[in-house]
Design a protein around this motif. Sequence first.
Motif, mmCIF file in Angstrom:
data_model
loop_
_atom_site.group_PDB
_atom_site.id
_atom_site.type_symbol
_atom_site.label_atom_id
_atom_site.label_comp_id
_atom_site.label_asym_id
_atom_site.label_seq_id
_atom_site.Cartn_x
_atom_site.Cartn_y
_atom_site.Cartn_z
ATOM 1 N N LEU A 1 0.825 -1.216 0.000
ATOM 2 C CA LEU A 1 0.000 0.000 0.000
ATOM 3 C C LEU A 1 0.859 1.267 0.000
ATOM 4 C CD1 LEU A 1 -2.769 -1.140 2.497
ATOM 5 C CD2 LEU A 1 -3.109 -0.580 0.077
ATOM 6 N N LEU A 2 1.944 1.249 0.776
ATOM 7 C CA LEU A 2 2.821 2.417 0.805
ATOM 8 C C LEU A 2 3.474 2.665 -0.552
ATOM 9 C CD1 LEU A 2 4.555 1.991 4.296
ATOM 10 C CD2 LEU A 2 2.820 3.685 3.655
ATOM 11 N N LEU B 1 -3.658 3.394 -1.567
ATOM 12 C CA LEU B 1 -3.673 3.704 -0.138
ATOM 13 C C LEU B 1 -4.682 4.811 0.156
ATOM 14 C CD1 LEU B 1 -2.467 3.446 2.708
ATOM 15 C CD2 LEU B 1 -0.681 5.041 2.010
ATOM 16 N N GLU B 2 -4.682 5.860 -0.659
ATOM 17 C CA GLU B 2 -5.607 6.973 -0.459
ATOM 18 C C GLU B 2 -7.045 6.527 -0.700
ATOM 19 O OE1 GLU B 2 -6.870 10.685 0.610
ATOM 20 O OE2 GLU B 2 -4.895 9.733 0.829
ATOM 21 N N PRO C 1 -2.502 8.806 9.448
ATOM 22 C CA PRO C 1 -2.664 9.284 8.067
ATOM 23 C C PRO C 1 -1.345 9.624 7.392
ATOM 24 C CG PRO C 1 -3.393 10.951 9.649
ATOM 25 C CD PRO C 1 -3.164 9.695 10.428
ATOM 26 N N ASP C 2 -0.279 9.835 8.162
ATOM 27 C CA ASP C 2 1.021 10.179 7.580
ATOM 28 C C ASP C 2 1.997 9.012 7.620
ATOM 29 O OD1 ASP C 2 0.248 12.845 7.067
ATOM 30 O OD2 ASP C 2 0.626 13.371 9.164
ATOM 31 N N LEU C 3 1.496 7.799 7.753
ATOM 32 C CA LEU C 3 2.351 6.612 7.785
ATOM 33 C C LEU C 3 3.272 6.591 6.564
ATOM 34 C CD1 LEU C 3 2.872 3.804 9.199
ATOM 35 C CD2 LEU C 3 1.228 2.871 7.548
ATOM 36 N N ALA C 4 4.558 6.350 6.797
ATOM 37 C CA ALA C 4 5.527 6.365 5.692
ATOM 38 C C ALA C 4 6.711 5.485 6.041
ATOM 39 C CB ALA C 4 6.011 7.793 5.432
ATOM 40 N N LEU C 5 7.392 5.003 5.008
ATOM 41 C CA LEU C 5 8.625 4.254 5.218
ATOM 42 C C LEU C 5 9.679 5.158 5.841
ATOM 43 C CD1 LEU C 5 8.996 2.215 1.894
ATOM 44 C CD2 LEU C 5 8.445 1.311 4.159
ATOM 45 N N ARG D 1 6.745 -15.975 2.675
ATOM 46 C CA ARG D 1 7.350 -14.780 2.098
ATOM 47 C C ARG D 1 7.049 -13.616 3.032
ATOM 48 N NH1 ARG D 1 9.536 -12.036 -1.983
ATOM 49 N NH2 ARG D 1 8.669 -10.021 -2.587
ATOM 50 N N GLY D 2 8.097 -13.038 3.596
ATOM 51 C CA GLY D 2 7.885 -11.945 4.536
ATOM 52 C C GLY D 2 9.111 -11.089 4.688
ATOM 53 N N LEU D 3 8.909 -9.881 5.171
ATOM 54 C CA LEU D 3 9.983 -8.922 5.370
ATOM 55 C C LEU D 3 10.733 -9.190 6.662
ATOM 56 C CD1 LEU D 3 7.864 -5.846 4.348
ATOM 57 C CD2 LEU D 3 9.982 -6.518 3.180
ATOM 58 N N VAL D 4 12.039 -8.999 6.628
ATOM 59 C CA VAL D 4 12.844 -9.098 7.843
ATOM 60 C C VAL D 4 12.479 -7.966 8.783
ATOM 61 C CG1 VAL D 4 15.195 -9.033 8.779
ATOM 62 C CG2 VAL D 4 14.716 -10.258 6.636
ATOM 63 N N SER D 5 12.301 -6.780 8.233
ATOM 64 C CA SER D 5 11.908 -5.619 9.042
ATOM 65 C C SER D 5 11.190 -4.621 8.132
ATOM 66 C CB SER D 5 13.107 -4.953 9.699
ATOM 67 O OG SER D 5 13.994 -4.421 8.722
ATOM 68 N N LEU D 6 10.445 -3.711 8.740
ATOM 69 C CA LEU D 6 9.735 -2.671 7.989
ATOM 70 C C LEU D 6 9.737 -1.387 8.816
ATOM 71 C CD1 LEU D 6 8.106 -1.958 5.455
ATOM 72 C CD2 LEU D 6 6.034 -2.705 6.658
ATOM 73 N N PRO D 7 10.856 -0.647 8.780
ATOM 74 C CA PRO D 7 10.917 0.606 9.551
ATOM 75 C C PRO D 7 9.947 1.645 8.988
ATOM 76 C CG PRO D 7 13.108 -0.173 8.918
ATOM 77 C CD PRO D 7 12.115 -0.953 8.117
ATOM 78 N N VAL D 8 9.115 2.224 9.847
ATOM 79 C CA VAL D 8 8.143 3.233 9.440
ATOM 80 C C VAL D 8 8.144 4.407 10.403
ATOM 81 C CG1 VAL D 8 6.603 1.568 8.306
ATOM 82 C CG2 VAL D 8 6.261 2.113 10.733
ATOM 83 N N ARG D 9 7.684 5.529 9.886
ATOM 84 C CA ARG D 9 7.372 6.708 10.711
ATOM 85 C C ARG D 9 5.868 6.841 10.758
ATOM 86 N NH1 ARG D 9 11.487 8.783 7.469
ATOM 87 N NH2 ARG D 9 9.916 9.750 6.128
#
Length: 399
Positions: free
Chosen positions: A252-253, A259-260, A369-373, A390-398
Motif C-alpha cells: 500500500l505504501l 492507499l488513499e 494518516p502520515d504513515l511512511a517508510l 514470504r515476509g519482510l525481515v523488518s519494515l521501519p516506518v514513521r
Amino acid sequence: MLPHEFVFDRTFTEDPYAAYAELRAKGPVHPIDFPRGTTAFLVVDHEHGRAALSDPRLSKDSAHSSVPVDGDMFFGGTMLGMDPPDHTRLRGLVAKAFTGRRVEALRPRVEEITAALLDKLAAAGEADLIEAFAVPLPIQVICELLGVPASDRDRFREWTAVLTVPARTAEARERRRDAALAFHHYLTGVFAERRARPQDDLISGLIDARDGAAALTEAALTETELLNTIALLLVAGHETTVNLIGNGVLALLQAPDQLELLRKRPELLPAAIEELLRYDGPVERASQRIALEDMEIAGTPIPKGAWIHVSLGAAGRDPGAFDGPDDLDVTRTPNRHVAFGHGLHFCLGAPLARLEGQIAIGGLLDRFPDLALAVPATDLRHHPTGSIVRGLVSLPVRV
C-alpha cells in the motif's frame, strides 16, 4: 531443467514475480533439480496450480517420495503432511475453533490488542512495524486462543524460523530436529499443566478429546499428533499473519493512489485484504505434493514419486487469471487467488487471518494518516525464499 538455486538466490527472493513471469511465458510447469537428488516440478500458473492443489493423485505424505527423505517429526506429523483419512480426522477435531462464527466472536479482543499496540507505535513515532506490531498482534491472539503465554513469543519465533525453512544440509536438519524437540518439550509441560488445571482454551479442549470419552473412538488424537497439531497452530497461526500485515502495508505504501482510496473508502477493506493476499501474499509456495502415479500436468510428464511445488505467488500474478496482475487494485472483485491454498488443505485459519488483517491494516491506516517508510524501499529485505513463507525481515516506518 532449472537449478535449485533458482528459488534460493537473493535476487529471486527480493522479486520472484519477474522470474515467474519469464517462466510462465515458457510454460506452466518446470522441472527443478532440487538438492539430495530430488527432481521436483514447479507449477507457475493459476489454472494448473489450483488444480494440482486439489488433485487426489498428489499426496502430502513424504512416504510416497521416490527419493528417501528424513522423517519430519514436525510437519510430517501434522495435517500438512497427511492424506485422508488421518487428515480428515485431525482437521475435524480442530476446525470447530476456526469457524466464521467463532472467529468473529474474537473481533473485540483483536481490536483491543490492536489499539494497545497502535498506542505504543504512536508514542514511539518511528519503529520496525514487523517487531512492534505485525508480530505481537497475531502471536497474542493465537496464544490466547490456544492457552499458552504470549510472553514466550520469542521462543515461538526462534522455532518458527527453523521449522519453516527446508533443511538442505545435515547441519540444518539437525537444527530442525532440535527445534522440533524443544517445541515438543515446551508443549509437554503446557499439557501437564492443562491436565491438572483445565481452562477454556483450545489446548484443554484437544486434551479432553485425547483423554476423555473421545479417546475410546477412532477419532482420538495420539499424544504425538496432539503435540504436533498445537505446534503447527502456533507456527501457522502467527507467521503467515505477520507476513500478511508486513507485505500488505508495504504494498500500500508503494501504491499511494490505492492507499488513499482505501482511506477514503474503508468499506473496501475486505476486498483490499484479498487483493493484498493475491498481490504479495504471505506464503510463497504451497508445501510439497508427491505424485502417487505416473501422470501429466499441462502436458508435462510427472513420474510417480516426484515432488510437485505449486507457487501460490506465481498463480496470483498470472495474466491468464487476473487483469493487470502486477497492479495493486483494492477494488478487484472477484478475486480467485489461491493464497490460502485450495481443496482439502485450504488454510484452516483463513477466517482468523482475514479478521486480523482487516483490523490491523484498517486500524493502522485510520490511526496514522502520515504513515511512511523510514528507509528507502531498496533497503528492505525479505527472508530467504528457501522458506515456503514470504515476509519482510523488518519494515521501519514513521507514524
